[in-house]
Design an enzyme around this catalytic site. Structure first.
Site, mmCIF file in Angstrom:
data_model
loop_
_atom_site.group_PDB
_atom_site.id
_atom_site.type_symbol
_atom_site.label_atom_id
_atom_site.label_comp_id
_atom_site.label_asym_id
_atom_site.label_seq_id
_atom_site.Cartn_x
_atom_site.Cartn_y
_atom_site.Cartn_z
ATOM 1 N N SER A 89 0.849 -1.186 0.000
ATOM 2 C CA SER A 89 0.000 0.000 0.000
ATOM 3 C C SER A 89 0.881 1.231 0.000
ATOM 4 C CB SER A 89 -0.926 0.014 1.217
ATOM 5 O OG SER A 89 -0.180 0.073 2.416
ATOM 6 N N HIS A 93 1.900 12.398 -0.683
ATOM 7 C CA HIS A 93 1.459 13.756 -0.366
ATOM 8 C C HIS A 93 2.531 14.698 -0.909
ATOM 9 C CE1 HIS A 93 -1.888 12.484 2.091
ATOM 10 N NE2 HIS A 93 -1.096 11.698 2.797
ATOM 11 N N HIS A 103 -3.096 7.268 -4.199
ATOM 12 C CA HIS A 103 -3.175 6.119 -3.305
ATOM 13 C C HIS A 103 -3.220 4.859 -4.160
ATOM 14 C CE1 HIS A 103 -6.042 3.071 -1.621
ATOM 15 N NE2 HIS A 103 -5.157 3.102 -0.646
ATOM 16 N N ASN A 105 -3.052 0.288 -3.655
ATOM 17 C CA ASN A 105 -2.748 -0.930 -2.913
ATOM 18 C C ASN A 105 -3.235 -2.143 -3.682
ATOM 19 O OD1 ASN A 105 -5.191 -2.404 -1.399
ATOM 20 N ND2 ASN A 105 -5.649 -0.213 -1.542
ATOM 21 N N ARG A 107 -3.701 -6.420 -2.547
ATOM 22 C CA ARG A 107 -3.587 -7.329 -1.422
ATOM 23 C C ARG A 107 -4.110 -8.714 -1.806
ATOM 24 N NH1 ARG A 107 -7.163 -3.382 -0.931
ATOM 25 N NH2 ARG A 107 -9.374 -3.890 -0.783
ATOM 26 N N HIS A 138 -7.626 7.682 -15.697
ATOM 27 C CA HIS A 138 -8.662 6.685 -15.937
ATOM 28 C C HIS A 138 -8.380 5.867 -17.189
ATOM 29 C CE1 HIS A 138 -11.793 7.366 -12.856
ATOM 30 N NE2 HIS A 138 -11.222 8.561 -12.766
ATOM 31 N N GLY A 251 -4.111 -6.618 14.218
ATOM 32 C CA GLY A 251 -2.935 -6.452 15.063
ATOM 33 C C GLY A 251 -1.733 -5.895 14.338
ATOM 34 N N GLY A 252 -1.977 -5.134 13.287
ATOM 35 C CA GLY A 252 -0.879 -4.542 12.540
ATOM 36 C C GLY A 252 -0.175 -3.442 13.314
#
Length: 267
Positions: A89, A93, A103, A105, A107, A138, A251-252
């Site tokens: 990910s 900025h 942005h 990502n 997974r 796009h 729990g990251g």
């Protein structure tokens, strides 16, 4: 591609290679500062991740993170039992308000006997949208997806519009992109081909836009517009972003999860 279908390590290796290439592309644009890397272990002792954060003159802050974690209980309601999740990910900025935030990502998740994919990329101008940039972004997304189905771009673009809506304002946070989650057609090899095409399509979608905008002239007033737009970005990520929620529930590492936050924002 067979390795992608049957071997978890093959997927992780692809993600790490993609991440390295993205980092190199960003450092080339930056021209000076380099990413600082920091590894973190998962609390279960199974897996962890690595943050890579750049703070420079062109990129006020960029984070390109990888994680691969396991656990005994899936952190959500759509699956149960042991799980494995891995992904890359990133967030950018930019120092120049005329250059948009981006942005990305992708997974891969295993939960019990289920496997599915997710990801996408989107563009968020910080108060200064350019029609040319939106069209090109796009078009690149469509080009990546078209080999896997003529309907996928429209489907994923619509999903991005819905997902990246700041609900309390009733509007999109940016100019859209593509988004997919829990994606599985039953043909994992083909699905991974599409997933990888999204990964390969991100830099061609973004880099020409950044090169065009990072040297645009701007004023202090423009900077204030940018900071207020960033505040909306923070609101979305903390209130609605599924990745942020999954990261905490699984729990990251909090520092890695919150890498998406801008260095400065204003309300």
């Amino acid at each position: 591609m067979t390795l992608f279908k049957t071997d978890r390590d093959g997927i992780v290796n692809y993600l790490l290679d993609l991440r390295s290439r993205i980092i190199s592309a960003f450092e080339e644009i930056e021209g000076g500062a380099r990413f600082e890397r920091k590894k973190w272990p998962h609390h279960s002792g199974k897996g962890g991740g690595e943050m890579a954060v750049l703070r420079g003159k062109v990129f006020e802050k960029a984070a390109v993170n990888w994680s691969g974690v396991e656990g005994d209980k899936f952190p959500g309601d759509d699956a149960s039992g042991p799980f494995f999740a891995t992904g890359v990910s990133l967030i950018t900025h930019m120092s120049n308000p005329k250059a948009p935030t981006s942005h990305f990502n992708i997974r891969y998740i295993e939960a019990g006997d289920r496997r599915w994919l997710g990801g996408g990329f989107d563009l968020t101008p910080m108060g200064f949208p350019y029609d040319e940039d939106t069209r090109e972004f796009h078009a690149a997304a469509k080009h990546a997806l078209d080999p896997f189905g003529a309907d996928l771009y429209e489907k994923f673009s619509k999903a991005a519009k819905e997902y990246f809506t700041i609900r309390h304002y009733g509007r999109e946070r940016g100019v859209g992109g593509i988004f997919f989650d829990h994606y599985s057609t039953g043909d994992l090899e083909r699905d991974l081909g599409m997933w990888r095409a999204v990964g390969e399509g991100f830099l061609p979608a973004l880099i020409p836009i950044l090169k065009r905008r990072v040297n645009e002239p701007f004023t202090e007033k423009d900077r204030q517009v940018q900071l207020h737009r960033r505040a909306e970005y923070v609101e979305f990520n903390l209130l609605y972003d599924r990745g942020t929620q999954f990261g905490f529930r699984s729990g990251g590492n909090p520092e890695a999860i919150l890498c998406s936050m801008p260095p400065l924002a204003a309300w």
